[in-house]
Design an enzyme around this catalytic site. Sequence first.
Site, PDB file in Angstrom:
ATOM      1  N   ALA B  44       0.833  -1.200   0.000  1.00 43.79           N
ATOM      2  CA  ALA B  44       0.000   0.000   0.000  1.00 43.79           C
ATOM      3  C   ALA B  44       0.870   1.253   0.000  1.00 43.79           C
ATOM      4  CB  ALA B  44      -0.918  -0.015   1.213  1.00 43.79           C
ATOM      5  N   ARG B 330     -11.271 -21.802   6.122  1.00 44.21           N
ATOM      6  CA  ARG B 330     -10.216 -21.476   7.077  1.00 44.21           C
ATOM      7  C   ARG B 330     -10.669 -21.466   8.528  1.00 44.21           C
ATOM      8  NH1 ARG B 330      -6.556 -16.503   4.563  1.00 44.21           N
ATOM      9  NH2 ARG B 330      -5.721 -17.731   2.854  1.00 44.21           N
ATOM     10  N   GLU B 425      -3.735  -2.981   4.806  1.00 45.48           N
ATOM     11  CA  GLU B 425      -4.257  -3.747   5.936  1.00 45.48           C
ATOM     12  C   GLU B 425      -4.588  -2.842   7.131  1.00 45.48           C
ATOM     13  OE1 GLU B 425      -1.897  -7.226   6.759  1.00 45.48           O
ATOM     14  OE2 GLU B 425      -3.068  -7.742   8.536  1.00 45.48           O
TER      15      GLU B 425
HETATM   16  C1  LIG Z   1       2.722 -15.006   5.860  1.00 47.40           C
HETATM   17  C2  LIG Z   1       1.685 -14.193   5.130  1.00 47.40           C
HETATM   18  C3  LIG Z   1       1.196 -14.645   3.921  1.00 47.40           C
HETATM   19  C4  LIG Z   1       0.245 -13.892   3.233  1.00 47.40           C
HETATM   20  N1  LIG Z   1      -0.189 -14.348   2.012  1.00 47.40           N
HETATM   21  C5  LIG Z   1      -1.058 -13.596   1.306  1.00 47.40           C
HETATM   22  C6  LIG Z   1      -1.470 -13.994   0.006  1.00 47.40           C
HETATM   23  O1  LIG Z   1      -1.043 -15.028  -0.507  1.00 47.40           O
HETATM   24  N2  LIG Z   1      -2.313 -13.195  -0.683  1.00 47.40           N
HETATM   25  C7  LIG Z   1      -2.782 -12.033  -0.156  1.00 47.40           C
HETATM   26  O2  LIG Z   1      -3.512 -11.358  -0.848  1.00 47.40           O
HETATM   27  N3  LIG Z   1      -2.406 -11.632   1.065  1.00 47.40           N
HETATM   28  C8  LIG Z   1      -1.565 -12.377   1.811  1.00 47.40           C
HETATM   29  N4  LIG Z   1      -1.185 -11.949   3.059  1.00 47.40           N
HETATM   30  C9  LIG Z   1      -1.675 -10.666   3.558  1.00 47.40           C
HETATM   31  C10 LIG Z   1      -0.920  -9.523   2.925  1.00 47.40           C
HETATM   32  O3  LIG Z   1       0.415  -9.878   2.711  1.00 47.40           O
HETATM   33  C11 LIG Z   1      -0.903  -8.257   3.776  1.00 47.40           C
HETATM   34  O4  LIG Z   1      -2.148  -8.005   4.240  1.00 47.40           O
HETATM   35  C12 LIG Z   1      -0.481  -7.045   2.977  1.00 47.40           C
HETATM   36  O5  LIG Z   1       0.722  -7.302   2.312  1.00 47.40           O
HETATM   37  C13 LIG Z   1      -0.339  -5.826   3.843  1.00 47.40           C
HETATM   38  O6  LIG Z   1       0.278  -4.779   3.117  1.00 47.40           O
HETATM   39  P1  LIG Z   1       0.407  -3.342   3.726  1.00 47.40           P
HETATM   40  O7  LIG Z   1       1.051  -2.507   2.705  1.00 47.40           O
HETATM   41  O8  LIG Z   1      -0.900  -2.908   4.220  1.00 47.40           O
HETATM   42  O9  LIG Z   1       1.325  -3.505   5.018  1.00 47.40           O
HETATM   43  P2  LIG Z   1       2.784  -4.107   5.223  1.00 47.40           P
HETATM   44  O10 LIG Z   1       3.328  -4.730   4.032  1.00 47.40           O
HETATM   45  O11 LIG Z   1       2.729  -4.907   6.467  1.00 47.40           O
HETATM   46  O12 LIG Z   1       3.661  -2.825   5.483  1.00 47.40           O
HETATM   47  C14 LIG Z   1       3.648  -2.120   6.674  1.00 47.40           C
HETATM   48  C15 LIG Z   1       4.628  -0.988   6.546  1.00 47.40           C
HETATM   49  O13 LIG Z   1       4.429  -0.079   7.570  1.00 47.40           O
HETATM   50  C16 LIG Z   1       5.618   0.217   8.225  1.00 47.40           C
HETATM   51  N5  LIG Z   1       5.298   0.549   9.590  1.00 47.40           N
HETATM   52  C17 LIG Z   1       4.485  -0.096  10.451  1.00 47.40           C
HETATM   53  N6  LIG Z   1       4.411   0.573  11.597  1.00 47.40           N
HETATM   54  C18 LIG Z   1       5.174   1.662  11.468  1.00 47.40           C
HETATM   55  C19 LIG Z   1       5.492   2.758  12.318  1.00 47.40           C
HETATM   56  N7  LIG Z   1       4.986   2.863  13.533  1.00 47.40           N
HETATM   57  N8  LIG Z   1       6.332   3.702  11.855  1.00 47.40           N
HETATM   58  C20 LIG Z   1       6.853   3.618  10.610  1.00 47.40           C
HETATM   59  N9  LIG Z   1       6.572   2.628   9.777  1.00 47.40           N
HETATM   60  C21 LIG Z   1       5.741   1.661  10.195  1.00 47.40           C
HETATM   61  C22 LIG Z   1       6.474  -0.973   8.040  1.00 47.40           C
HETATM   62  O14 LIG Z   1       7.827  -0.589   8.114  1.00 47.40           O
HETATM   63  C23 LIG Z   1       6.081  -1.400   6.650  1.00 47.40           C
HETATM   64  O15 LIG Z   1       6.825  -0.678   5.712  1.00 47.40           O
HETATM   65  C24 LIG Z   1      -0.234 -12.697   3.765  1.00 47.40           C
HETATM   66  C25 LIG Z   1       0.262 -12.248   4.991  1.00 47.40           C
HETATM   67  C26 LIG Z   1       1.205 -12.981   5.675  1.00 47.40           C
HETATM   68  C27 LIG Z   1       1.694 -12.491   6.983  1.00 47.40           C
END
Ligand SMILES: Cc1cc2nc3c(=O)[nH]c(=O)nc-3n(C[C@H](O)[C@H](O)[C@H](O)COP(=O)(O)OP(=O)(O)OC[C@H]3O[C@@H](n4cnc5c(N)ncnc54)[C@H](O)[C@@H]3O)c2cc1C
Lengths: 221, 637, 255
Positions: B44, B330, B425
């Site tokens: 994201a 699940r 997320e």
């Molecule tokens: C093992 C696993 C397998 C998965 N498999 C799938 C799949 O096959 N298909 C699917 O669709 N989804 C899957 N998911 C879910 C999906 O990967 C995640 O929901 C999604 O990637 C989240 O993306 P995001 O950008 O929201 O957050 P994230 O990728 O978690 O990024 C969070 C970011 O925020 C930063 N951050 C957090 N807190 C702070 C703070 N206080 N200060 C500064 N920076 C901060 C971190 O450094 C990071 O850069 C899986 C999840 C896991 C754990």
Amino acid sequence: MEILTNTVGRKVLMAVTGLFMLFFVIVHLLGNSTIFVGPSALNTYAEKLHSLGPLVWAFRAFMLAMLGVHVLFGVLLTLENWAANPGKYAVNRKLKANFSSETMIWTGALLFAFLVYHLLQFTLRVTPDIIPEAVAKRPGDVYAMVVGSFRHTAISLIYVGAMVVLFLHLKHGIQSFFQSLGWSNDRTLPRFETIGNVLSALFLLGYSAIPILILVGFLTR
Amino acid sequence: MNLNGKCPTGPIEKTWDKHRFDMKLVNPANKRKYKILVVGTGLAGASAAASLAELGYNVEAFCYQDSPRRAHSIAAQGGINASKNYPNDGDSIYRLFYDTVKGGDFRAREADVWRLAQVSSHIIDQCVAQGVPFARDYAGYLDNRSFGGAQVSRTFYARGQTGQQLLLGAYSALSRQIKAGMVKMFPRTEMLDLVLVDGEAKGITVRDLISGEIRCHVGDAVLLCTGGYVNVFYLSTMAMGASVTAIWKAYKKGAFFANPCYTQIHPTCIPQSGDYQSKLTLMSESLRNDGRCWVPKNRGDNRSPNDIPEEDRDYYLERKYPSFGNLAPRDIASRAAKEQCDDGRGVGPGGRGVYLDFRDSIARLGEETIRERYGNLFEMYERITDENGYKVPMRIYPAPHYAMGGLWVDYNLMSNIPGLFVLGEANFSVHGANRLGASALMQGLADGYFVIPYTVAHYLAQTKPGKAKEDHAECRKSIEDVKGSMKKLLSINGRRTVTELMRELGTLMWNNVGMARSKEGLTEVIMKIPGIREEFWQNLRVTGNGAQINQQLENAGRTADFLEFAELLCRDALHRNESCGGHFRVEYQYEDGEAKRDDKNYCYSAAWEFKGVDSEPELHKEPLEFKEVHLAVRSYK
Amino acid sequence: MSGQNEHKTMTLKLIVWRQNGKNGPGRFETYTAREITEHHSFLEMLDVVNEDLIKEGKEPIIFDHDCREGICGVCSQVINGVPHGGQERTTVCQLHMRKFKDGDTIYIEPWRARAFPILKDLMVDRSALDTIIQAGGYTSAHTGGAPDANAIPIPKPDAEYSMDAAECIGCGACVAACPNGAAMLFTGAKVAQLAVLPQGKVEAKERARAMIKAMQECGFGNCTNHYECQAACPKGIHVKFIARLNREYIRALIG
Ligand SMILES: Cc1cc2nc3c(=O)[nH]c(=O)nc-3n(C[C@H](O)[C@H](O)[C@H](O)COP(=O)(O)OP(=O)(O)OC[C@H]3O[C@@H](n4cnc5c(N)ncnc54)[C@H](O)[C@@H]3O)c2cc1C
Ligand code: HEM
Ligand code: HEM
Ligand code: SF4
Ligand code: F3S
Ligand code: FES
């Protein structure tokens, strides 16, 4: 010229110059092998080469340049690498790097020293005390010069030692050449490694055979 | 108070296009006058930062890892959904929309889901253009598979590393903007507070994790893309550093937290092997296609699994759910496994595991076929457990995996605080009470590439650039607050370590709020949490100081937030007197164990407003309307 | 199965590099790890040691870690002279203590290379790898307006080759393992991943040039084909990608 400052470019130059020197090593081995045919064969071969006149000099200048470039970048790259990896680990365990790959600069330097010595001895012939009187008087008799020299155990040992060094340098160098020019892949790399091992071993055997056989009294005439 | 999601009205298939047209634009020449703060560089955050920078905005991006490429999105294995219908098997925007609404157990907004389904196919185009090496067939076209029980093959994948490849794609786009000077990247920087100026989000206070410096960054809008919070259970499939901190601080500054009790449990994880365990590893669910789940019939049966004869085995999923068997959804599969273990028939260390047996499928298909299908998973399993899954049954156990809840946002992904946007997320939007496999990656990228560039502009067009400066009184106050709490953490000098306390909280949460929840359990936890909090603030020990790298201090801060957040999660779970999606209340189930939803009373998103750490939060409801997909009970028998 | 090994624990002697800050002098300190089972991961073993240290009021050993499942690439320790410990295709976080015996002495050091300054203890600064990517590790595709994903078919072998290269997790073990502190495997993998795809071909020449330049400016060494990098790489990234980088550069030179 970007190629002179670029890390990959310099490696390309190393590889190309190394290749030319490799060719020389091959041809030189073939030429030297005429010694096993007999004195006249080697002498005729040497004479023929000398008779080429300016071509010989052009060739020598070219090879010298190759050596110069190779040595220059070899030293530069090595110095940079030492600077880029300042810390050694407390435990020294290597999974793939080996003695031959880790000593390129030293085997290279020894090769350089050997070359100087070798040229002084056989090309410039400035070490008359160990070359028999008779040979010095008959410059065309390369055969006598070689045989005469290798009857000295020390000289033969130096040569065999140098050939081991050459072996080490090329064992890593030959396959490295393909990799540096970007010609290898997962299928071919092991083959190039084999080629490198075989070729460098052949050089070791082929070149060493001359002093050893002479020393043990095989070529006496 | 009823909340309004500000969804566009009219025929659903026109909503996004119409809304895009209705939104205001920022003049190209003015874009560079605006600065946008992006916290988080997962799918994201990275996609948002790159896209906004490309449009000409100044962007500052933050992550706590040493490189934006390491956000936990990298761990996603399975794949990403899109309504491309390449296999010609009947997929469409509408079907993806429909499946997502239904999969979310009717607890998401229709318009949000529609938009997601609509832009999904552009995501794949975008990623391919970036050089993401998706799997292809021999004709050179993109390959699809069906995932998580979907009836169509709409999942795109890159081996078992889809998340990694998508993130590297977004990271490369981000890197390009960093090079161009449009994004300033601040890795190893953790956001510890949100700064409001005149009620609008205009800055964040961060700690430089290397130097320990606490400083404030100001901008014209703040985007939180900080991922999920299921580490509140201590052991989960999340990264060690994943926390609720960023969104919790925003919550404490007035942002509403929606549906915190919607958490997802993944059934096929490698079980815990001891108390020292720090995290749980997920294995793809596809294993259940060929593996059979069982436990010994008798408690305390210590025989090696291969010595347990057929008549002493209980293939509990096949027994309880004859038609779905091992492929039960699940949540069902997870709860069933827990039941067996609670009944004392679990296997492996601590009795927290069930067998996933490939013996029969190996006998039927041959080991080679199984190796072809799951070789890498067997390898991973062996690396962790030292057991050969071809010879002895694997052991699996469910683990917390995903947070559907998060900060409340409207259709524009803006929270109730003007200027504060929440993506991925970290927000609560599209997945309702349950997320479908392969849909989280899709959401993260949809938000970042295709939604936020429009909706942020709409907000910025109505605000003057540079409203706040670094030395604004609010910034100074925030810095003082953060410094104060750091100092406090360092000065307690008690006897308990952060890990011990976090483990205590996590165990409590997992046992009572993990897979199944009850009124008694929740009430008990809500009573106990303040005690742990108290213990934390009285008896914590953090060594070292704040002016340097101090991982304990980082963890202490995150744990402090979890200790507050956990209570909110429980309160939400307690208030929701129904079972839906990932939220299972034992009191609300059909006889067969299926979740019993209560659409009459709970067809809303619950958004909570902070009223003080020791006071009860205030509930705001956003009623949900279903015009396109009709409310129906899920059935799997 | 269950529980048969639960009571067997190990005691290990750890000799760990401690360094306070970038310029602080470093030294080895000796610690004892007690009650370690074969199921502890290497990092969990260090967690145990750290908990003890904290309780004694001392500062725990600082090391990078996050996903603990071998994919984020942040964990970085040289164990007995080999980055990630030398188990094939395994990161430190996935290394398990069953690979060690009771009474073993284990040396634990940070990545060492000029381009990776030590930040504290076992934690190093690998931002140079990001700098290399920023120099050209991307296609300049802007958001929106990409053609349909299936518009250009990509032969399966090319897609597989690209994926083989793309598996790199950016951990920097290749640099740490390389006797020259070179980042050729990391850089080669990215160049190769993009060069083989039609989307990446367009900028292939500029990319190879720019990334090599950045690599040099960051202070990485030159490759002399030791192949130690591949052996240490937790993803088994092949040195054929270094050859590919060389080839792409030569192509760029020739024009
Ligand atoms: C093992 C696993 C397998 C998965 N498999 C799938 C799949 O096959 N298909 C699917 O669709 N989804 C899957 N998911 C879910 C999906 O990967 C995640 O929901 C999604 O990637 C989240 O993306 P995001 O950008 O929201 O957050 P994230 O990728 O978690 O990024 C969070 C970011 O925020 C930063 N951050 C957090 N807190 C702070 C703070 N206080 N200060 C500064 N920076 C901060 C971190 O450094 C990071 O850069 C899986 C999840 C896991 C754990
Ligand atoms: C046993 C091994 C060797 C023998 C017997 C040998 C013999 C000779 C002889 C007789 C000459 C002089 C030829 C002439 O002037 O007519 C010569 C020249 C030379 N040798 Fe060797 N050589 C050996 C190994 C090597 C090796 C290993 C190298 C290089 C790595 C080498 C490099 C040269 C060079 C550069 C010259 C000068 C060529 C020239 O005049 O242009 N030699 N060698
Ligand atoms: C007879 C003379 C020599 C021959 C035939 C030779 C050959 C080669 C070859 C083929 C390579 C591999 C190039 C590549 O990596 O692609 C090489 C590398 C190298 N050579 Fe030489 N060389 C010779 C002399 C020297 C000398 C005199 C030096 C001394 C300074 C030297 C130093 C090096 C170094 C440092 C390398 C790089 C190491 C590496 O690539 O792994 N060489 N040489
Ligand atoms: S090539 Fe291998 S060792 Fe190097 S950074 Fe990538 S994964 Fe790590
Ligand atoms: S170990 Fe170093 S020398 Fe080259 S082949 Fe690997 S980068
Ligand atoms: S901690 Fe992520 S790879 Fe080891």
